[in-house]
Design an enzyme around this catalytic site. Structure first.
Site, mmCIF file in Angstrom:
data_model
loop_
_atom_site.group_PDB
_atom_site.id
_atom_site.type_symbol
_atom_site.label_atom_id
_atom_site.label_comp_id
_atom_site.label_asym_id
_atom_site.label_seq_id
_atom_site.Cartn_x
_atom_site.Cartn_y
_atom_site.Cartn_z
ATOM 1 N N ARG A 159 22.443 55.175 65.197
ATOM 2 C CA ARG A 159 22.023 55.764 63.913
ATOM 3 C C ARG A 159 22.060 54.727 62.798
ATOM 4 O O ARG A 159 22.979 53.906 62.723
ATOM 5 C CB ARG A 159 22.948 56.930 63.555
ATOM 6 N N HIS A 209 31.138 51.815 64.281
ATOM 7 C CA HIS A 209 30.863 51.302 62.926
ATOM 8 C C HIS A 209 31.554 49.950 62.801
ATOM 9 O O HIS A 209 32.714 49.811 63.193
ATOM 10 C CB HIS A 209 31.413 52.287 61.898
ATOM 11 N N ALA A 264 31.101 57.913 53.003
ATOM 12 C CA ALA A 264 31.265 57.064 51.834
ATOM 13 C C ALA A 264 29.922 56.588 51.290
ATOM 14 O O ALA A 264 29.749 56.419 50.084
ATOM 15 C CB ALA A 264 32.119 55.866 52.217
ATOM 16 N N GLY A 265 28.962 56.402 52.191
ATOM 17 C CA GLY A 265 27.735 55.704 51.805
ATOM 18 C C GLY A 265 26.787 56.497 50.937
ATOM 19 O O GLY A 265 26.921 56.561 49.712
ATOM 20 N N GLY A 266 25.819 57.139 51.559
ATOM 21 C CA GLY A 266 24.827 57.867 50.784
ATOM 22 C C GLY A 266 23.866 58.574 51.710
ATOM 23 O O GLY A 266 24.099 58.678 52.908
ATOM 24 N N ARG A 310 24.083 48.567 62.872
ATOM 25 C CA ARG A 310 25.522 48.642 63.164
ATOM 26 C C ARG A 310 25.879 48.112 64.540
ATOM 27 O O ARG A 310 26.921 47.483 64.721
ATOM 28 C CB ARG A 310 25.982 50.087 63.048
ATOM 29 N N ALA A 327 26.317 69.926 57.257
ATOM 30 C CA ALA A 327 25.209 70.712 57.829
ATOM 31 C C ALA A 327 25.514 72.201 57.757
ATOM 32 O O ALA A 327 24.627 73.022 57.468
ATOM 33 C CB ALA A 327 24.955 70.292 59.277
ATOM 34 N N HIS A 366 32.449 55.965 65.292
ATOM 35 C CA HIS A 366 32.028 56.571 64.029
ATOM 36 C C HIS A 366 31.122 57.777 64.209
ATOM 37 O O HIS A 366 31.284 58.782 63.522
ATOM 38 C CB HIS A 366 31.317 55.499 63.202
ATOM 39 N N HIS A 367 30.165 57.698 65.112
ATOM 40 C CA HIS A 367 29.161 58.776 65.182
ATOM 41 C C HIS A 367 28.757 58.974 66.640
ATOM 42 O O HIS A 367 28.577 58.009 67.382
ATOM 43 C CB HIS A 367 27.934 58.377 64.358
ATOM 44 N N ILE A 391 23.646 61.965 56.620
ATOM 45 C CA ILE A 391 23.602 63.000 55.575
ATOM 46 C C ILE A 391 22.177 63.563 55.474
ATOM 47 O O ILE A 391 21.988 64.760 55.263
ATOM 48 C CB ILE A 391 24.101 62.445 54.216
ATOM 49 N N ARG A 421 16.822 52.305 68.794
ATOM 50 C CA ARG A 421 16.408 51.623 70.031
ATOM 51 C C ARG A 421 15.277 52.364 70.740
ATOM 52 O O ARG A 421 15.234 52.450 71.953
ATOM 53 C CB ARG A 421 17.599 51.452 70.977
ATOM 54 N N GLU A 462 29.350 50.783 54.476
ATOM 55 C CA GLU A 462 28.261 49.810 54.621
ATOM 56 C C GLU A 462 27.669 49.450 53.249
ATOM 57 O O GLU A 462 27.108 48.381 53.064
ATOM 58 C CB GLU A 462 27.207 50.502 55.487
ATOM 59 N N CYS A 467 53.427 82.732 74.362
ATOM 60 C CA CYS A 467 52.292 83.630 74.600
ATOM 61 C C CYS A 467 52.261 84.803 73.621
ATOM 62 O O CYS A 467 51.200 85.205 73.172
ATOM 63 C CB CYS A 467 52.351 84.191 76.020
ATOM 64 N N ARG A 524 28.646 46.158 51.722
ATOM 65 C CA ARG A 524 27.763 45.035 52.109
ATOM 66 C C ARG A 524 26.406 45.194 51.424
ATOM 67 O O ARG A 524 25.840 44.233 50.908
ATOM 68 C CB ARG A 524 27.560 45.015 53.629
HETATM 69 O O1 MEZ Z 1 25.803 56.889 57.330
HETATM 70 C C1 MEZ Z 1 26.905 56.385 57.416
HETATM 71 O O2 MEZ Z 1 27.637 56.557 58.400
HETATM 72 C C2 MEZ Z 1 27.380 55.504 56.344
HETATM 73 C C3 MEZ Z 1 26.430 55.172 55.276
HETATM 74 C C4 MEZ Z 1 28.586 55.032 56.425
HETATM 75 C C5 MEZ Z 1 29.041 53.993 55.534
HETATM 76 O O3 MEZ Z 1 29.183 52.870 55.992
HETATM 77 O O4 MEZ Z 1 29.255 54.269 54.349
#
Ligand code: MEZ
Length: 581
Positions: A553, A374, A178-180, A411, A146, A513-514, A559, A210, A387, A101, A390
């Site tokens: 999402r 995810h 990672a994505g965009g 997803r 954000a 993931h989210h 982002i 949905r 993602e 404490c 892919r």
């Molecule tokens: O928006 C995301 O969560 C995203 C694009 C993740 C990813 O697979 O790279």
């Protein structure tokens, strides 16, 4: 022996530095709100508590022994404090060390709230309430994407800004993105001859969600997305590569050249801008409370600093951008018990601290049970396999070597399909063409998440998949690529074949993931309370809010959410602050 003048100079320099350090240390501990300062003021020196070598073990054995030597045991102290209204020495008897404490170098206020969250006023705490240690026009809680965007936008609008993060580093989940970033009808798309349509982005976001999204928030995000890309470019970001994400019919996921990860890039751009704009960024600074006045308007925050202890910052407006809670087993168990034991791709600070302070401040929480899994986390690790791997041409095969789903579906559907396969896992399979288009694959290789071979037969052997079946699967996919039609799974976008060696395989499993739920906001990023009114001075942006992403999402929309609503929240917080007397 000191033989020449340069050695003398060195010695003098060392003495000067030691003197300055000793002075700074003394100044820091001088205040009697610090245990160390209080002791020093009463003639107790550092070595009296720490002994000569100052080595601290994690149990803080030496200092605790010293406390007892001077002050007596807990039961002795319980007698000393017997007349106090509360007698924690008695109630904690025999269970804890003094230093649990009493902190030597932190402000010695509100000890109890370090472990308990008493609703009642505690005397140390109430002493502190009216006392604002610091002030700003706008305080931003959470220095992820954000938060940084809100802080930069508020500073651009002329506000004095303090940006706080509970973690030792800034960046939040955005730094792992990672994505965009999705955006429609952008200057970059136009330059590259890519057709897109804002209305399609609205519809796809709502369909992916949905049909549970707040439509006005979706429209706000989409209609401001092209401007968000221009703004990012204007502050130094590279948004020149475009790829497709799941659940959409357009190439609209913007990222740095060569398919670099968007998150680390953006956070480094934001950091540089925050420094340039003089924003006061503080890490290890957990905002534990939003303070309101008797009219219900926000007037500041209470912060728990790792070393400074509890203190308050007076603020005319507060933006909460502290992210979601996918890293919290406790909150996930509360809102979606069936996901309790799934791994999480999130940074360890994503445990819903922002959700809690918003809820305590009276915000309405919505969509809390919508938690996204995810489909592709790397093997048994926390590393997300983007993602966009892919999206730039990889396929998914199961342990039997067969494709089983449209790799670019949403997803939730891809996850459900993987969970039905042997071992509830799958393999991403691709060739050199996809690696070249995705710099981040080099990172997965570096992390030992990737098997590779110079031919498909050897690759199949390495992942224990029947080689002939996998060869047949890849041959079929290559023929669909040539014909631009996938009769098996109706995959729309097949940008590259799997023809060029090396060949690669990454074992993937779904993970948390989210979190789509959070505080209700309006299109001005103002936080809404339980009676559907705006809480004056309180704004929120990003994953801590609900409604934008609905029940699920789309990849690349997180982002967008952080940049669009971060900008709105920051600008509106600054203009609200300017209106406060
Ligand atoms: O928006 C995301 O969560 C995203 C694009 C993740 C990813 O697979 O790279």
């Amino acid at each position: 022996m000191i033989r020449n003048s340069s050695m003398w100079r060195l010695l003098l320099l060392i003495i000067a530095i030691a003197g300055i350090a000793a002075f700074a240390f003394a100044a820091q501990v001088e205040k009697d709100t610090y245990m160390a300062g209080f002791h020093q003021a009463n003639g107790v020196s550092c070595v009296d508590c720490h002994e000569k070598n100052f080595v601290m073990d994690d149990s803080e054995t030496v200092v605790n022994k010293k406390c007892v030597e001077c002050h007596g045991s807990m039961s002795d102290m319980a007698k000393v404090t017997a007349k106090d209204e509360l007698n924690p020495h008695k109630s904690h008897l025999g269970e804890i060390n003094c230093s649990t404490c009493h902190k030597g170098h932190e402000q010695s206020k509100a000890y109890c709230n370090n472990c308990h969250t008493f609703k009642m006023d505690i005397k140390f705490d109430s002493d502190k309430k009216a006392e604002f240690a610091d002030s700003a026009d706008v305080v931003v809680v959470g220095a992820g994407g954000a938060g940084y965007v809100a802080a930069i936008s508020a500073a651009d609008a002329g506000a004095k800004v303090i940006l706080l993060d509970r973690m030792p580093i800034t960046g939040g989940n955005s730094s792992l993105a990672a994505g965009g970033i999705n955006a429609a009808e952008t200057s970059v798309q136009k330059k590259q001859g890519i057709k897109d349509d804002k209305e399609a982005m609205v519809e796809e976001t709502i369909k992916g969600g949905r049909y549970l999204n707040d439509v006005q928030l979706v429209k706000t995000m989409v209609y401001n997305s092209a401007a968000a890309i221009d703004w990012l470019i204007s502050i130094g970001a590279d948004m020149s590569d475009i790829v497709r994400s799941g659940g959409v019919d357009y190439d609209r996921t913007h990222r740095p050249v060569g398919g670099g990860a968007v998150g680390t890039h953006l956070i480094s751009v934001y950091k540089a801008n925050a420094i340039k704009k003089g924003i006061d960024v503080r890490v290890n600074s957990d905002v534990v409370k939003i303070i309101k006045n008797d009219k219900g308007a926000v007037v500041g925050v209470q912060v728990k600093g790792k070393h400074s202890g509890l203190y308050t910052i007076k603020a005319k407006a507060v933006v909460v951008a502290a992210g979601g809670f996918a890293a919290s087993d406790e909150l996930v168990a509360k809102y979606k018990p069936q996901f309790k034991n799934t791994p999480s791709s999130n940074q360890p600070g994503a445990t819903g601290g922002g959700i809690k302070i918003l809820e305590d401040a009276g915000a309405e929480m919505i969509d809390m049970g919508f938690i996204q899994i995810h489909p592709t986390m790397g093997g048994d690790t926390k590393v997300l396999i983007s993602e966009t791997v892919r999206g730039s041409g990889a396929i998914l095969v199961n342990q039997e070597g067969k494709r089983f789903v449209n790799e670019l579906t949403t997803r939730d559907k891809a996850t459900a399909a993987i969970l039905k396969q042997t071992g509830a896992k799958a393999y991403l399979i691709f060739g050199e063409e996809v690696r070249k288009a995705n710099k981040q694959v080099n990172g997965y290789i570096h992390l030992n998440l990737v098997e590779s071979a110079s031919n498909l037969k050897d690759l199949a052997k390495k992942i224990d998949v029947p080689a002939d079946v996998m060869a047949d699967t890849v041959a079929k996919y290559n023929s669909y690529y040539t014909k631009k039609a996938d009769p098996e799974f109706s995959r729309q976008d097949m940008p590259r074949p799997i023809k060029e060696a090396q060949y690669y395989a990454i074992m993937v499993k779904p993970g948390r993931h989210h979190t789509m739920g959070g505080a209700r906001i309006n299109t001005n990023s103002q936080v809404i309370n339980l009676t559907a009114d705006v809480i004056p001075g309180l704004f929120a942006a990003g994953e801590v809010t609900g409604g934008v992403q609905g029940g699920n999402r789309l990849g690349g929309n997180a982002i967008t959410d952080t940049v669009v609503f971060g900008r709105i929240a920051g600008a509106n917080a600054a203009s609200y602050a300017a209106s406060v007397k």
